[in-house]
Design an enzyme around this catalytic site. Structure first.
Site, mmCIF file in Angstrom:
data_model
loop_
_atom_site.group_PDB
_atom_site.id
_atom_site.type_symbol
_atom_site.label_atom_id
_atom_site.label_comp_id
_atom_site.label_asym_id
_atom_site.label_seq_id
_atom_site.Cartn_x
_atom_site.Cartn_y
_atom_site.Cartn_z
ATOM 1 N N CYS A 2 118.183 33.474 130.268
ATOM 2 C CA CYS A 2 119.291 33.405 129.487
ATOM 3 C C CYS A 2 120.546 32.171 129.703
ATOM 4 O O CYS A 2 120.297 31.734 130.951
ATOM 5 C CB CYS A 2 120.121 34.675 129.604
ATOM 6 S SG CYS A 2 119.218 36.308 129.108
ATOM 7 N N ARG A 27 116.190 28.217 128.939
ATOM 8 C CA ARG A 27 116.541 29.324 129.868
ATOM 9 C C ARG A 27 115.797 30.575 128.953
ATOM 10 O O ARG A 27 115.774 31.507 129.777
ATOM 11 C CB ARG A 27 117.992 29.327 130.187
ATOM 12 C CG ARG A 27 118.155 28.109 130.988
ATOM 13 C CD ARG A 27 119.884 28.204 131.088
ATOM 14 N NE ARG A 27 120.153 29.415 132.265
ATOM 15 C CZ ARG A 27 119.866 29.321 133.427
ATOM 16 N NH1 ARG A 27 119.368 28.291 134.029
ATOM 17 N NH2 ARG A 27 120.206 30.390 134.123
ATOM 18 N N TRP A 74 116.441 35.629 127.173
ATOM 19 C CA TRP A 74 115.297 35.919 127.435
ATOM 20 C C TRP A 74 115.234 37.379 127.934
ATOM 21 O O TRP A 74 115.986 37.912 128.868
ATOM 22 C CB TRP A 74 114.697 35.080 128.668
ATOM 23 C CG TRP A 74 113.566 35.375 129.215
ATOM 24 C CD1 TRP A 74 112.307 34.354 128.717
ATOM 25 C CD2 TRP A 74 113.140 36.033 130.295
ATOM 26 N NE1 TRP A 74 111.238 34.866 129.517
ATOM 27 C CE2 TRP A 74 111.788 35.877 130.487
ATOM 28 C CE3 TRP A 74 113.623 36.989 131.256
ATOM 29 C CZ2 TRP A 74 111.084 36.578 131.534
ATOM 30 C CZ3 TRP A 74 112.915 37.871 131.940
ATOM 31 C CH2 TRP A 74 111.557 37.537 132.289
ATOM 32 N N ASN A 100 124.248 37.265 131.774
ATOM 33 C CA ASN A 100 122.776 36.466 132.231
ATOM 34 C C ASN A 100 122.786 37.284 133.505
ATOM 35 O O ASN A 100 123.528 37.386 134.206
ATOM 36 C CB ASN A 100 123.034 34.969 132.257
ATOM 37 C CG ASN A 100 121.649 34.736 133.173
ATOM 38 O OD1 ASN A 100 120.718 35.152 133.215
ATOM 39 N ND2 ASN A 100 121.905 33.525 133.774
ATOM 40 N N GLY A 101 121.682 37.997 133.584
ATOM 41 C CA GLY A 101 121.351 38.754 134.620
ATOM 42 C C GLY A 101 120.684 40.308 134.567
ATOM 43 O O GLY A 101 120.305 40.545 133.243
ATOM 44 N N GLU A 497 97.899 25.035 141.672
ATOM 45 C CA GLU A 497 99.032 24.548 140.804
ATOM 46 C C GLU A 497 98.449 24.071 139.453
ATOM 47 O O GLU A 497 98.810 24.238 138.366
ATOM 48 C CB GLU A 497 99.692 23.173 141.663
ATOM 49 C CG GLU A 497 100.761 22.442 140.635
ATOM 50 C CD GLU A 497 102.091 23.216 140.242
ATOM 51 O OE1 GLU A 497 101.998 24.390 140.471
ATOM 52 O OE2 GLU A 497 102.613 22.741 139.288
ATOM 53 N N LYS A 501 99.329 25.445 135.709
ATOM 54 C CA LYS A 501 99.923 24.631 134.765
ATOM 55 C C LYS A 501 99.046 25.075 133.351
ATOM 56 O O LYS A 501 99.705 25.311 132.272
ATOM 57 C CB LYS A 501 99.837 23.302 134.882
ATOM 58 C CG LYS A 501 100.528 22.750 135.916
ATOM 59 C CD LYS A 501 101.984 22.313 135.376
ATOM 60 C CE LYS A 501 103.150 23.664 135.776
ATOM 61 N NZ LYS A 501 103.534 23.629 137.213
ATOM 62 N N GLU A 504 100.154 28.527 132.130
ATOM 63 C CA GLU A 504 101.483 28.891 131.535
ATOM 64 C C GLU A 504 101.901 27.967 130.196
ATOM 65 O O GLU A 504 102.532 28.280 129.197
ATOM 66 C CB GLU A 504 102.640 28.498 132.476
ATOM 67 C CG GLU A 504 102.674 27.094 132.954
ATOM 68 C CD GLU A 504 103.700 26.899 134.133
ATOM 69 O OE1 GLU A 504 104.686 27.802 134.332
ATOM 70 O OE2 GLU A 504 103.566 25.990 134.774
ATOM 71 N N HIS A 520 82.408 33.749 147.899
ATOM 72 C CA HIS A 520 82.801 35.046 148.313
ATOM 73 C C HIS A 520 82.996 35.990 147.025
ATOM 74 O O HIS A 520 83.889 36.992 147.191
ATOM 75 C CB HIS A 520 83.881 35.074 149.293
ATOM 76 C CG HIS A 520 83.474 34.296 150.650
ATOM 77 N ND1 HIS A 520 82.760 34.846 151.478
ATOM 78 C CD2 HIS A 520 84.052 33.278 150.984
ATOM 79 C CE1 HIS A 520 82.519 34.118 152.618
ATOM 80 N NE2 HIS A 520 83.199 32.893 152.147
ATOM 81 N N LYS A 621 112.926 29.124 132.276
ATOM 82 C CA LYS A 621 112.704 27.991 133.148
ATOM 83 C C LYS A 621 113.355 28.394 134.715
ATOM 84 O O LYS A 621 112.590 28.297 135.678
ATOM 85 C CB LYS A 621 113.636 26.878 132.970
ATOM 86 C CG LYS A 621 114.009 25.582 133.925
ATOM 87 C CD LYS A 621 112.567 24.883 133.933
ATOM 88 C CE LYS A 621 112.553 23.827 134.867
ATOM 89 N NZ LYS A 621 111.321 23.237 135.286
HETATM 90 C C1 F6R Z 1 105.906 26.752 136.897
HETATM 91 C C2 F6R Z 1 107.262 27.020 137.207
HETATM 92 C C3 F6R Z 1 107.473 28.262 138.045
HETATM 93 C C4 F6R Z 1 108.759 27.877 139.093
HETATM 94 C C5 F6R Z 1 109.149 29.090 139.726
HETATM 95 C C6 F6R Z 1 110.030 28.861 140.862
HETATM 96 O O1 F6R Z 1 105.648 25.605 136.240
HETATM 97 O O2 F6R Z 1 108.058 26.081 136.826
HETATM 98 O O3 F6R Z 1 106.479 28.779 138.707
HETATM 99 O O4 F6R Z 1 108.054 26.884 139.813
HETATM 100 O O5 F6R Z 1 109.790 29.865 138.918
HETATM 101 O O6 F6R Z 1 111.338 28.201 140.223
HETATM 102 P P1 F6R Z 1 112.342 27.212 141.337
HETATM 103 O O7 F6R Z 1 111.525 26.034 141.642
HETATM 104 O O8 F6R Z 1 113.336 26.841 140.331
HETATM 105 O O9 F6R Z 1 112.880 28.337 142.378
#
Ligand code: F6R
Length: 626
Positions: A2, A27, A74, A100-101, A497, A501, A504, A520, A621
């Site tokens: 948010c 956000r 969000w 927000n929260g 990773e 990517k 998501e 396994h 984000k």
């Molecule tokens: C994936 C991504 C999330 C963040 C996670 C932690 O692309 O962006 O998995 O890595 O939410 O966020 P931070 O690094 O801000 O604590």
């Protein structure tokens, strides 16, 4: 999660708030709204959808008011819909709030307020707050908010306006970010936002509210009160980064821009921290003093780290993957026992850490709720805490005993890319620093790794030149709906990773595994419909031949094999359907290179499928809720 935006000053507030909402849209983007106060009324406009939908709605109206709030949502409680969009108002429509929260005790509060005759218009947890403020309002909005907050359990950043006091915004925070831009010169204006990105265009001066603080902001000035109800004088901090950091700079998406920024951002992470002639590393943030309640004397962050019996690294998502690379770096190079924990798990179990432990929290945003809470728990249990964060002045940066910034610049694309490589780069610098201090890395070895680190930015540039090749590869594989990513050692976290990517932003199912684990279980999935992406770069490593055997196992089951390999490894072409090469470097630094083609692959796959990588569905984000 948010985005909150608010403006109070002398200009028309609407354009400022709308523009800020666009900048905060990363956000959350399932609904948006604004509330504008003037002498006669508070006008609220909101809708399901993106900020662009809100702009279309607002276009038809004219609002001259100079005080306004905005929100981009969000959803947590209540589906994305117009009634559930913020701002929420009280029964009289004189008070509007954005939040927000999560208000954890919203259900009993709602019951109580309904019993008192309040009428609710949404399914959100947030709406209870507008009615609580109404309940306590006796002519002073600050006092009403203060009183209402005493009943709230959970995390929040709130901004509140009131028709009877139209030149004020009251803002409060606990565990959700909120910064206040202080207008330049005599303009007498304040911008309230969830992130500095929405502020920099208006002012370079900002106040970071701390947990438990509440402030009232109006053109004539501001007043901030702390948890103990005492007035506090907050430092007004200067924002140093430039405006072009928050634009797309000619790229179609922030994600692509941030992928392409990595030669520069990795360099920025190293800048001023490497003393090349002496083969030494200097990380100023580790020189801060730490005094743990259970320790006899004050020490520096670095000394504590050097004397720690254990290091625990915590993070979430991509930052957790960087933590895993850190484990390999620290254990292989230094011989220090390291554990990597999901922050969300560490915070709720018997997290065994003490004064002899250093807990390193890794976070791009510095606001991730689980990472922050786990670091607080570690602190409570007597451990020293150290933050590796990107966002300057964020909660983790301020609450840990000491820390080091990534210096990657604002990361706006929802999928983390440049922050990851800066995190890994910083962990490599830390490993070198500790290794030098502990005399477990020789001058010569340190010199070699430093030289190789300094080559990384130009090597990343070389890989980025292959973007169109990787787009072609994405085209070839766009019809598949499952992918397996396999790697070993330093590149096992890169398999995780790469898979994250792809999931998501392309919504394609992908799993990352250590390559040896394939037999396994996951091998049962292999057939001609399962492409497998192997990361197999270091031909000298003891596991390399074993990965080649895994590749053969996939091929003999008709799986498609894509390999990220080192340049010059000609024999790899014999076993691969597709090869992407990276320049040669030290094995421990390969994650900085192998991740780049996987970021590009996910991006191009999202493009081919017609998805917006900057606003992937269901994601936001900064995960400031549990
Ligand atoms: C994936 C991504 C999330 C963040 C996670 C932690 O692309 O962006 O998995 O890595 O939410 O966020 P931070 O690094 O801000 O604590």
């Amino acid at each position: 999660m948010c985005g909150i935006m608010g403006y109070v000053g002398s200009k028309p507030a609407l354009p400022v708030v709308l523009k800020g909402l666009r900048q905060l849209e990363y956000r959350g983007y399932d609904s948006a709204g604004i509330a504008i106060a003037d002498k006669d009324r508070i006008s609220v406009l909101k809708c399901k959808g993106k900020v662009a939908d809100l702009e279309n709605l607002v276009k038809r109206e004219n609002f001259p008011g100079s005080t306004a709030l905005g929100h981009t949502r969000w959803a947590t409680h209540g589906e994305p819909s117009t009634p559930n969009a913020h701002p929420h108002i009280d029964c009289s429509g004189k008070i509007a709030i954005v939040h927000n929260g999560i208000i954890e005790n919203h259900a009993p509060l709602r019951k109580l307020l309904e019993a008192e005759g309040h009428t609710f218009r949404s399914d959100t947890d947030t709406e209870v707050f507008s009615h609580l403020v109404e309940k306590f309002y006796r002519g002073d909005i600050l006092l009403a908010v203060q009183e209402a907050l005493t009943l709230i359990e959970g995390a929040y950043a709130f901004a509140v306006i009131c028709q009877d006091e139209p030149d004020k915004i009251v803002a409060a925070r606990r565990e959700s970010p909120l910064v206040i831009g202080v207008g330049n010169g005599n303009e007498g204006e304040y911008i309230i936002a969830s992130d500095l990105v929405a502020i920099v265009e208006h002012t370079r001066q900002a106040i970071h509210l701390d947990d438990g603080e509440i402030g009232v902001f109006q053109p004539s000035g501001h007043r901030i009160i702390d948890k103990a109800n005492m007035k506090v004088e907050k430092d007004v901090e200067s924002i140093t980064w430039s405006l072009d950091k928050i634009t797309k700079g000619g790229f179609p998406h922030y994600m692509l821009k941030e992928i392409f920024e990595q030669p520069e951002t990795i360099y920025d992470t190293m800048r001023g921290r490497i003393l090349k002639e002496k083969a030494q590393i200097k990380l100023g943030g580790l020189e801060d003093l730490i005094k743990l309640p259970s320790a006899e004397k004050t020490t520096t962050g670095l000394s504590h780290l050097l004397n720690s019996k254990r290091i625990v690294i915590i993070g979430c998502g991509t930052s957790w993957h960087a933590s895993l690379v850190g484990e390999y770096l620290f254990e292989n190079m230094l011989g220090i026992p390291v554990e990597v924990e999901y922050a969300s798990e560490a915070r709720y179990r018997n997290f065994i850490v003490d004064k002899d432990t250093t807990v390193i929290g890794i976070s791009q945003s510095g606001e991730t709720a689980d990472t922050l809470a786990a670091l607080r728990e570690a602190k409570r249990r007597g451990a020293a805490t150290l933050g590796l964060v990107n966002v300057v002045g964020s909660s983790i940066a301020r609450e840990t005993h000491c820390g080091v910034y990534l210096h990657a610049g604002p990361e706006i694309g929802v999928a983390s890319t440049k922050a990851f490589t800066s995190q890994v780069c910083l962990l490599a610098l830390m490993a070198l620093l500790i290794g030098r201090e502990k005399h477990v890395i020789t001058d010569q070895r340190a010199g070699t790794i430093i030289q190789r680190l300094l080559e990384i930015p130009s090597q990343v540039e070389e890989i980025l030149k292959k973007s169109s090749l990787i787009r072609d590869m994405a085209q070839r594989y766009a019809g598949f709906s499952n992918f397996l990513y396999l790697g070993r050692g330093y590149n096992f976290p890169i398999a995780l990773e790469g898979a994250l990517k792809l999931k998501e932003i392309s919504y394609i199912h992908a799993e990352g595994y250590p390559a040896a684990e394939m037999k396994h279980g996951p091998i049962a999935l292999i057939d001609e419909n399962m492409p497998v992406i192997f990361i197999a770069t270091d031909t000298e490593d003891q596991t390399y031949q074993k990965v080649i055997s895994n590749i053969e196992e996939v091929k003999s089951r008709h799986g498609q094999v894509i390999i990220i390999a080192s340049e010059g490894n000609e024999s790899i072409y014999d076993v691969a359907d597709t090869v992407i090469t990276i320049p040669e470097t030290e094995y421990c630094l390969t994650p900085l290179l192998t991740v780049i083609p996987l970021q590009l692959f996910a991006y191009h796959m999202a493009m081919l499928k017609g998805y917006d990588p900057d606003q992937p569905r269901n994601l936001a984000k900064s995960v400031t809720v549990e």
